[in-house]
Design a protein around this motif. Structure first.
Motif, PDB file in Angstrom:
ATOM      1  N   VAL A 211       0.863  -1.178  -0.007  1.00  0.00           N
ATOM      2  CA  VAL A 211       0.163   0.022   0.202  1.00  0.00           C
ATOM      3  C   VAL A 211       0.958   1.320   0.029  1.00  0.00           C
ATOM      4  N   HIS A 212       1.840   1.319   0.858  1.00  0.00           N
ATOM      5  CA  HIS A 212       2.691   2.583   1.117  1.00  0.00           C
ATOM      6  C   HIS A 212       3.342   2.622  -0.541  1.00  0.00           C
ATOM      7  N   ASN A 271       6.654   1.732   7.603  1.00  0.00           N
ATOM      8  CA  ASN A 271       5.707   0.989   6.766  1.00  0.00           C
ATOM      9  C   ASN A 271       4.423   0.548   7.430  1.00  0.00           C
ATOM     10  N   VAL A 272       4.620   0.029   8.892  1.00  0.00           N
ATOM     11  CA  VAL A 272       3.442  -0.415   9.405  1.00  0.00           C
ATOM     12  C   VAL A 272       2.592   0.943   9.522  1.00  0.00           C
ATOM     13  N   LYS A 276      -1.312   1.913   7.145  1.00  0.00           N
ATOM     14  CA  LYS A 276      -2.844   2.420   7.725  1.00  0.00           C
ATOM     15  C   LYS A 276      -3.252   3.657   7.107  1.00  0.00           C
ATOM     16  N   VAL A 277      -2.325   4.759   7.413  1.00  0.00           N
ATOM     17  CA  VAL A 277      -2.785   6.077   6.921  1.00  0.00           C
ATOM     18  C   VAL A 277      -3.045   6.013   5.344  1.00  0.00           C
ATOM     19  N   LYS A 283      -8.680   5.166  -0.197  1.00  0.00           N
ATOM     20  CA  LYS A 283     -10.048   5.195  -0.385  1.00  0.00           C
ATOM     21  C   LYS A 283     -10.716   6.488  -0.370  1.00  0.00           C
ATOM     22  N   GLN A 284     -10.063   7.411   0.171  1.00  0.00           N
ATOM     23  CA  GLN A 284     -10.594   8.888   0.047  1.00  0.00           C
ATOM     24  C   GLN A 284     -10.353   9.378  -1.511  1.00  0.00           C
ATOM     25  N   GLN A 285      -9.047   8.820  -2.002  1.00  0.00           N
ATOM     26  CA  GLN A 285      -8.923   9.428  -3.277  1.00  0.00           C
ATOM     27  C   GLN A 285      -9.715   8.572  -4.630  1.00  0.00           C
TER      28      GLN A 285
END
Length: 325
Positions: A211-212, A271-272, A276-277, A283-285
């Motif tokens: 994800v990152h 990374n952890v 999350k962030v 999702k917001q994008q």
């Protein structure tokens, strides 16, 4: 052993110059793939700072992020021949000349981050870093890309059947390629610095990364669907030209090893936190996120990759990983 790629005279000169203009007793060029906001960029910056501090200024590390010295395969080849001093690239690029490292890329080999840490900080990790010396590299520490998830522009991936026919960029690692073929996709290895444009132009439908890494490289701009498959973990070993490492005295060798370890620890912590962030930001994008895909449906394809590895190297190392608690 893999034949080294031919590096153009211009790139070679740039690499040589970067590693030889001394700002201290030892000036070292460190190359990696990460964008300015990537966690590997922050981690290697810490490593450079700590190496300089611990050596009282004897060691200066000049950072070359964002593949500015070439694609990952060029970076690692440059480190092997000594035009780059230190490199961080994904484990699959090491497996082109050290197939034993395919172990780390086997699908669903690792349970979670804690399992990874115990394995890589133990006997298995020590053995694999040592094995790099046959390719004129000194393994300093295991940095990481992390647990990989699948994105694409066509459809949501809820079960393995949804991968059918998708043209996905993968790493060049045989374990990744074999698994995605078993899962019905069309795996297409390519350097990461070509991925964004290839997604934008439709040359490929999707790709797989943590994800990152997806967020920091703006892949959400050209991808609609994200499925949190966590289907494989990718280490990113930091290695140094072995001759260059051996030219240092023991104190400076130990300083580099310590600074590399501190950087790796920071990267994993970041990374952890950032996964999350950044998941929420994706999702917001507008990304459509499948948070609970049916990973059990992937197991048959994963088993084939494990079996292929065991045929070459036996199952001793696999068993050591799975037995680590």
């Amino acid at each position: 052993m893999k034949k080294l790629t031919v590096i153009s005279a211009t790139v070679l000169l740039a690499m040589f110059s970067a590693s030889t203009f001394a700002a201290g007793e030892h000036t070292l060029a460190l190359s990696h793939y990460g964008s300015p906001s990537d966690t590997v960029t922050k981690a290697t910056a810490l490593m450079a700072k700590r190496a300089n501090e611990l050596s009282n200024g004897r060691i200066t590390i000049k950072l070359h992020p964002n593949s500015e010295l070439g694609a990952s395969d060029t970076q690692i080849d440059g480190t092997r021949i000594g035009t780059i001093d230190i490199v961080v690239v994904g484990n699959p690029y090491y497996t082109t000349f050290n197939e034993e490292l395919n172990l780390l890329d086997l699908p669903f080999l690792f349970k979670d981050e804690a399992h990874v840490e115990k394995v890589l900080n133990g006997e298995v990790g020590e053995h694999l870093l040592k094995s790099l010396e046959s390719a004129n590299l000194k393994g300093l520490a295991f940095y990481e890309i992390g647990f990989r998830d699948i994105t694409n522009s066509k459809k949501q991936i809820k079960t393995v059947a949804n991968l059918s026919g998708l043209k996905l960029r993968t790493t060049p690692n045989p374990a990744h390629i074999a698994a995605f073929k078993e899962w019905g996709a069309n795996p297409t290895p390519m350097p990461f610095n070509e991925v964004y444009f290839s997604l934008k132009t439709g040359v490929i439908d999707g790709q797989e990364n943590p994800v990152h890494h997806i967020y920091n490289n703006n892949l959400q701009e050209v991808q609609k669907y994200l499925s949190l498959t966590h289907h494989a973990y990718t280490a990113a070993p930091m290695s140094m030209n072995l001759d260059r490492f051996n030219s240092l005295d023991k104190e400076d060798q130990d300083i580099l090893l310590q600074a590399a370890k501190e950087g790796a620890e920071l990267e994993k912590q970041l990374n952890v936190e950032e996964n999350k962030v950044y998941l929420e930001k994706l999702k917001q994008q507008g990304m459509d996120v499948e948070e609970d895909p049916d990973t059990a449906s992937f197991q048959a394809g994963a088993k084939k990759a494990w079996d292929d590895y065991a045929k070459k190297f036996g199952d001793q190392m696999i068993n050591k990983v799975t037995a680590t608690k």
